[in-house]
Design a protein around this motif. Structure first.
Motif, PDB file in Angstrom:
ATOM      1  N   ARG A 150       0.908  -1.250  -0.113  1.00  0.00           N
ATOM      2  CA  ARG A 150       0.101  -0.025   0.023  1.00  0.00           C
ATOM      3  C   ARG A 150       0.896   1.317   0.048  1.00  0.00           C
ATOM      4  N   CYS A 151       0.473   2.248  -0.836  1.00  0.00           N
ATOM      5  CA  CYS A 151       1.124   3.560  -0.713  1.00  0.00           C
ATOM      6  C   CYS A 151       0.376   4.641  -1.506  1.00  0.00           C
ATOM      7  N   ASP A 152       0.465   5.877  -0.872  1.00  0.00           N
ATOM      8  CA  ASP A 152      -0.219   7.069  -1.517  1.00  0.00           C
ATOM      9  C   ASP A 152      -0.164   7.174  -2.820  1.00  0.00           C
ATOM     10  N   ASP A 153       0.897   6.889  -3.410  1.00  0.00           N
ATOM     11  CA  ASP A 153       0.899   6.813  -4.869  1.00  0.00           C
ATOM     12  C   ASP A 153       1.102   5.609  -5.193  1.00  0.00           C
ATOM     13  N   CYS A 154       0.099   4.938  -6.245  1.00  0.00           N
ATOM     14  CA  CYS A 154      -0.062   3.484  -6.434  1.00  0.00           C
ATOM     15  C   CYS A 154       1.141   3.224  -7.641  1.00  0.00           C
ATOM     16  N   SER A 155       1.816   4.334  -8.263  1.00  0.00           N
ATOM     17  CA  SER A 155       2.657   4.056  -9.021  1.00  0.00           C
ATOM     18  C   SER A 155       4.146   4.014  -8.494  1.00  0.00           C
ATOM     19  N   THR A 156       4.197   4.047  -7.092  1.00  0.00           N
ATOM     20  CA  THR A 156       5.621   3.790  -6.224  1.00  0.00           C
ATOM     21  C   THR A 156       5.715   2.638  -5.575  1.00  0.00           C
ATOM     22  N   CYS A 157       4.818   1.754  -5.646  1.00  0.00           N
ATOM     23  CA  CYS A 157       5.021   0.366  -4.922  1.00  0.00           C
ATOM     24  C   CYS A 157       4.044  -0.735  -5.748  1.00  0.00           C
ATOM     25  N   ILE A 158       4.083  -1.897  -5.171  1.00  0.00           N
ATOM     26  CA  ILE A 158       3.477  -2.936  -5.522  1.00  0.00           C
ATOM     27  C   ILE A 158       1.820  -2.635  -5.482  1.00  0.00           C
ATOM     28  N   ALA A 159       1.342  -2.074  -6.230  1.00  0.00           N
ATOM     29  CA  ALA A 159      -0.118  -1.713  -5.855  1.00  0.00           C
ATOM     30  C   ALA A 159      -1.125  -1.793  -7.243  1.00  0.00           C
ATOM     31  N   SER A 160      -0.668  -2.683  -8.090  1.00  0.00           N
ATOM     32  CA  SER A 160      -1.259  -3.220  -9.411  1.00  0.00           C
ATOM     33  C   SER A 160      -1.174  -4.410  -9.809  1.00  0.00           C
ATOM     34  N   GLU A 161      -1.925  -4.991 -10.913  1.00  0.00           N
ATOM     35  CA  GLU A 161      -1.482  -6.152 -11.332  1.00  0.00           C
ATOM     36  C   GLU A 161      -0.149  -6.242 -11.820  1.00  0.00           C
ATOM     37  N   PHE A 162       0.211  -5.189 -12.722  1.00  0.00           N
ATOM     38  CA  PHE A 162       1.269  -4.980 -13.515  1.00  0.00           C
ATOM     39  C   PHE A 162       2.670  -5.415 -12.476  1.00  0.00           C
ATOM     40  N   THR A 163       2.632  -4.348 -11.251  1.00  0.00           N
ATOM     41  CA  THR A 163       3.825  -4.475 -10.574  1.00  0.00           C
ATOM     42  C   THR A 163       3.808  -5.626  -9.684  1.00  0.00           C
ATOM     43  N   PHE A 164       2.661  -6.389  -9.460  1.00  0.00           N
ATOM     44  CA  PHE A 164       2.836  -7.521  -8.544  1.00  0.00           C
ATOM     45  C   PHE A 164       3.399  -8.471  -9.677  1.00  0.00           C
ATOM     46  N   ALA A 165       2.859  -8.777 -10.885  1.00  0.00           N
ATOM     47  CA  ALA A 165       3.606  -9.585 -11.766  1.00  0.00           C
ATOM     48  C   ALA A 165       4.916  -9.642 -12.011  1.00  0.00           C
ATOM     49  N   GLN A 166       5.399  -8.276 -11.928  1.00  0.00           N
ATOM     50  CA  GLN A 166       6.686  -7.793 -12.157  1.00  0.00           C
ATOM     51  C   GLN A 166       7.541  -8.182 -11.151  1.00  0.00           C
ATOM     52  N   ALA A 167       7.240  -8.134  -9.990  1.00  0.00           N
ATOM     53  CA  ALA A 167       7.729  -8.491  -8.643  1.00  0.00           C
ATOM     54  C   ALA A 167       7.592  -9.947  -8.324  1.00  0.00           C
ATOM     55  N   TYR A 168       6.735 -10.584  -8.652  1.00  0.00           N
ATOM     56  CA  TYR A 168       6.490 -12.165  -8.421  1.00  0.00           C
ATOM     57  C   TYR A 168       6.321 -13.006  -9.740  1.00  0.00           C
ATOM     58  N   PRO A 169       7.170 -13.133 -10.766  1.00  0.00           N
ATOM     59  CA  PRO A 169       7.070 -13.802 -12.001  1.00  0.00           C
ATOM     60  C   PRO A 169       6.965 -15.164 -11.567  1.00  0.00           C
ATOM     61  N   ASP A 170       7.247 -15.861 -10.648  1.00  0.00           N
ATOM     62  CA  ASP A 170       7.324 -17.363 -10.679  1.00  0.00           C
ATOM     63  C   ASP A 170       5.818 -17.812  -9.980  1.00  0.00           C
ATOM     64  N   THR A 171       5.288 -16.723  -9.102  1.00  0.00           N
ATOM     65  CA  THR A 171       4.165 -17.144  -8.544  1.00  0.00           C
ATOM     66  C   THR A 171       3.007 -16.468  -8.744  1.00  0.00           C
ATOM     67  N   VAL A 172       2.943 -15.521  -9.609  1.00  0.00           N
ATOM     68  CA  VAL A 172       1.951 -14.571  -9.842  1.00  0.00           C
ATOM     69  C   VAL A 172       0.627 -15.422 -10.152  1.00  0.00           C
ATOM     70  N   ASP A 173       0.849 -16.215 -11.346  1.00  0.00           N
ATOM     71  CA  ASP A 173      -0.147 -16.922 -11.734  1.00  0.00           C
ATOM     72  C   ASP A 173      -1.137 -17.886 -10.728  1.00  0.00           C
ATOM     73  N   ASP A 174      -0.264 -18.626  -9.805  1.00  0.00           N
ATOM     74  CA  ASP A 174      -0.935 -19.328  -8.575  1.00  0.00           C
ATOM     75  C   ASP A 174      -1.727 -18.193  -7.773  1.00  0.00           C
ATOM     76  N   LYS A 175      -1.043 -17.134  -7.380  1.00  0.00           N
ATOM     77  CA  LYS A 175      -1.667 -16.255  -6.365  1.00  0.00           C
ATOM     78  C   LYS A 175      -2.934 -15.728  -6.956  1.00  0.00           C
ATOM     79  N   PHE A 176      -2.955 -15.469  -8.224  1.00  0.00           N
ATOM     80  CA  PHE A 176      -4.057 -14.735  -8.734  1.00  0.00           C
ATOM     81  C   PHE A 176      -5.041 -15.958  -9.003  1.00  0.00           C
TER      82      PHE A 176
END
Length: 487
Positions: free
Chosen positions: A53-79
């Motif tokens: 969570r962050c005030d500016d959603c472009s600065t942390c893992i606060a979207s599907e894009f940044t989540f998938a970018q941060a967790y490429p090996d587990t993103v599909d299972d998590k979602f």
């Protein structure tokens, strides 16, 4: 979603013959944060998944894009866990209940829709649900959403609920800094030929699925773009894209054997039981369909073939008969969304099968009136949006996103009035779809569900269990004026 609260007028409009497939009056909910996840709606689950969570959603893992970018090996299972795997019910390891607790949309929700008399859902989708459209070298999104969409549509269809496929998050991002676009960024690139083309390929795929795949049998409409930038000076080519969106839908239907009366086109005589082979005749479409339409459909054919193989339903694309149905409704933001765009809807009149939706502005973005109960109800009860839009050819019209937020602390008594006043107004048109069907209830979410969740609104007595009814049919009587004011 960035939505809410405009009112409508006090007179109805004729909808006969326009909305085949839709209920006589739309009473619905959005399935927000299912296949396009917006972390503000389920903050605890998002943190548990590994988001931030962050005030500016472009600065942390606060979207599907940044989540998938941060967790490429587990993103599909998590979602997949968030979406609800169809196999979860049969998990032999005894983890079903843990999985079910964290899933966002499931059969219990469908049963609740039926109990509450809802007849329509609007399903926000990202372009990445058509996985071949994603450039995996620069774009990062979870995979597997299409199988979940098919599962959900079948559950809804069995319950007699129709669906609108809402292109909620476009390739290249259609608006800056919004979680609903799938990526919080100021780098808006949707309004380019490349991304317009990708969006048209997405449209061709979804149109074909809606006619060919029995799982899509309750789909009655596709929405072109959710909430584009409101200043047309910042969206070059968008008016042409809207026209091409309609042309792609009608061209796919023509190739599959449906007539296009608005263009005086009888059913395509070359259509046959092989759906993808029928679509390959796009190169021979009549001249009314420009080259970009042909190109988008031809690019969609191999994607459809790969989808069929991946989902194990390839026979319905290559061998099985078409699922016959009425032409789809093409769905747009209303004509006033872009205040300086003359190309929006009047230029689409030749289609004769479009419907418009208003996604109204969230209270925290400026509100509807002065921050008081009297100002809100006076403003809402005296709007003439339906008449004004109809005079511009913008009808039928439904309100696609509304809820109960306010810019002041709202009492329970006021929220009952606020819900009634909005339902009264929006029901004057084609109907309404609430944002959202649910909001997470947790310490981290606070009391967000109180004003944003349909389920919670019913539980707390702000919304009636019968969506066609009001708690107080005379809610607006003290606020009506002799003359009405525009939105």
């Amino acid at each position: 979603m960035r939505s809410l609260v405009l009112g409508l007028a006090l007179s109805s409009i004729s909808l006969s013959g326009v909305r085949a497939g839709f209920p006589a009056k739309i009473y619905g909910v959005n399935l927000g944060s299912w296949l396009v996840l917006e972390p503000w709606m389920l903050p605890q689950e998002w943190i548990d998944m590994g988001g931030e969570r962050c005030d500016d959603c472009s600065t942390c893992i606060a979207s599907e894009f940044t989540f998938a970018q941060a967790y490429p090996d587990t993103v599909d299972d998590k979602f997949n866990e968030h979406w609800l795997s169809p196999a979860s019910n049969f998990n032999p390891l005894g983890t079903y209940f843990a999985i079910f607790r964290n899933t966002w949309f499931n059969q219990d929700d469908v049963d609740k829709f039926v109990e509450l008399g809802l007849n329509t859902v609007r399903i926000p989708l990202g372009y990445w649900i058509v996985e071949d459209l994603v450039d995996r070298t620069t774009e990062f999104y979870p995979r597997g959403g299409l199988a979940q969409l098919r599962r959900g549509l079948k559950q809804l269809s069995e319950a007699g609920i129709v669906a609108i496929l809402d292109h909620h998050a476009l390739p290249g991002i259609q608006e800056p800094g919004q979680q609903f676009t799938g990526r919080c960024t100021s780098d808006v690139q949707f309004y380019t030929p490349h991304n317009y083309h990708r969006a048209l390929v997405w449209t061709a795929v979804m149109t074909a699925l809606s006619h060919i795949d029995p799982a899509f049998d309750n789909v009655v409409s596709i929405e072109a773009v959710n909430e584009p930038i409101m200043d047309a000076n910042q969206t070059p080519g968008y008016g042409d894209f809207q026209k091409n969106f309609v042309r792609v839908v009608r061209a796919v239907e023509f190739l599959l054997g449906l007539p296009v009366p608005s263009l005086n086109l009888k059913a395509n005589g070359q259509a046959n039981a092989n759906a993808t082979a029928s679509l390959e005749f796009a190169a021979q479409l009549p001249p009314v369909f420009p080259p970009e339409i042909r190109s988008a459909i031809l690019d969609a054919v191999p994607i459809l073939l790969r989808i069929g193989v991946k989902l194990g339903v390839d026979k319905i694309f290559s061998h099985g008969p078409h699922v016959k149905k009425e032409p789809l409704i093409t769905n747009f933001m209303d004509i006033n969304w872009q205040h300086n765009n003359p190309l929006t809807l009047p230029t689409l009149r030749w289609d004769h099968r479009y419907m418009t939706t208003i996604s109204t502005i969230r209270q925290s973005f400026g509100g509807v009136a002065d921050p008081s109960e009297t100002a809100y109800l006076t403003h809402n009860c005296n709007l003439d949006r339906i008449q004004n839009d109809a005079a511009l050819g913008n009808s039928p019209l439904y309100f696609g996103e509304w809820a109960l937020p306010t810019q002041f602390p709202a009492t329970d008594e006021f929220l009952r009035k606020w819900a009634d006043a909005q339902k009264r107004a929006y029901s004057m048109g084609a109907g309404w779809i609430f944002w959202n069907f649910k909001i997470e209830i947790s310490d981290l979410a606070g009391d967000t569900a109180r004003q944003w969740s349909y389920f919670e609104g019913v539980n707390r007595g702000y919304l009636t269990k019968d969506p066609s009814k009001l708690l107080d049919p005379h809610v607006c009587d003290p606020y009506l004026k002799n003359t009405t004011a525009s939105a």
